[in-house]
Design an enzyme around this catalytic site. Sequence first.
Site, PDB file in Angstrom:
ATOM      1  N   ASP A  83      34.963  42.514  46.909  1.00 53.10           N
ATOM      2  CA  ASP A  83      35.568  43.748  46.429  1.00 53.10           C
ATOM      3  C   ASP A  83      34.660  44.960  46.636  1.00 53.10           C
ATOM      4  OD1 ASP A  83      37.924  42.542  45.730  1.00 53.10           O
ATOM      5  OD2 ASP A  83      37.451  42.375  43.594  1.00 53.10           O
ATOM      6  N   GLY A  84      33.349  44.743  46.601  1.00 57.49           N
ATOM      7  CA  GLY A  84      32.430  45.852  46.837  1.00 57.49           C
ATOM      8  C   GLY A  84      32.554  46.395  48.247  1.00 57.49           C
ATOM      9  N   ASN A 158      39.601  52.048  41.778  1.00 53.20           N
ATOM     10  CA  ASN A 158      39.606  51.152  40.611  1.00 53.20           C
ATOM     11  C   ASN A 158      39.476  51.905  39.293  1.00 53.20           C
ATOM     12  OD1 ASN A 158      40.064  48.701  41.786  1.00 53.20           O
ATOM     13  ND2 ASN A 158      37.959  47.954  41.618  1.00 53.20           N
ATOM     14  N   PHE A 203      39.284  45.422  32.683  1.00 60.22           N
ATOM     15  CA  PHE A 203      39.658  44.124  32.119  1.00 60.22           C
ATOM     16  C   PHE A 203      38.492  43.528  31.333  1.00 60.22           C
ATOM     17  CE2 PHE A 203      39.840  39.468  32.562  1.00 60.22           C
ATOM     18  CZ  PHE A 203      41.062  39.212  31.967  1.00 60.22           C
TER      19      PHE A 203
END
Length: 352
Positions: A83-84, A158, A203
């Site tokens: 994801d990075g 994000n 989350f």
Amino acid sequence: MSEAGQAGWRPGGGRHVLLAVHTGRQDIVELARSSAARLARAGITVRVLADEASELRIEGAEVVPADAEAARGAEIVMVFGGDGTFLRAAELARYSHAALMGVNLGRVGFLAETEPEAVEETLTAIEDCEYSVEKRLAIEVDVLDAAGGVVGGTWALNEVSVEKAERSRVLDVVIAVDGRPLTSFGCDGLLFATPTGSTAYAFSAGGPVVWPDVEALLLVPSNAHALFGRPLVTSPDSVLSVAIPPDGNRARVSADGRRALDVPDGGRVDVRRAARPVRIARVHAATFGDRLVAKFGLPVRGFRDARRHDPGQELRPSRNVLMRDVVSLPGGDDAATASRGEVRGGAADPDA
């Protein structure tokens, strides 16, 4: 919102795919090389970033600087990493019409479309333009000084976090929605997240999981010293603000963990929906719910289905439900039963 791959692509002198690669692992580099070779055989021009070209050594690739022009005219930005790496690639694709397509080579990889074993299928979809494009809501951030003047700005796919600058002190904040004060409290920080980012930092901080096709903005306090410190979900057209009192702890802003800004004393941070969405290419038919189950390993069989449907479903007094592997017990039958499988739903697993 989604569109077909062919409808979303605007050809301009041939087809181009930009690669964004986590070059720190040799297996990722090898996969990127083999994928580039196949795309080239299909007549697609492969671009690589200048700061990755020496590690990738892809013959015939077009080398471009890692700036806002890198993805200009490209159809796909293909990401090899976690994801990075995906978030880094999103910076390159943001000001172009290119769609991001990720191959997950990290740990969780919520943003990626495919796993390494399905790369060939993904490449076929690119070659044949058989993919759809989702438009994901992004957020823009303005940092204002005490007089209300904008002194900086950034964006995020994000989340944007407003964090305390001094770890030993609480950050005092005043929260407002659409220009109306809502509440104030001390905390470690605040998260402003998109639905795409709801399964990331937000989350972990206790925020809700929001399906990515839901258009909304999230506000998630971190360790709020307040009774009313719950996550908020607002309209995507709202403006979320956090003001920092001039006599309080100083704050800084971090966008996707990649871009940072300091908040002036007595300043304010405004978060709103970005004018441009981020485009993500999808090949597979799996739903977001499927992705949640796969990434988090969620149980989908009811707990009662795991129990035997005969007498003796209750846990014997001598059994310890907290010990789920081998339970040493006096006597033969109970000990043997306990050692054969883990305890599920108050009874030994009948499938063990």
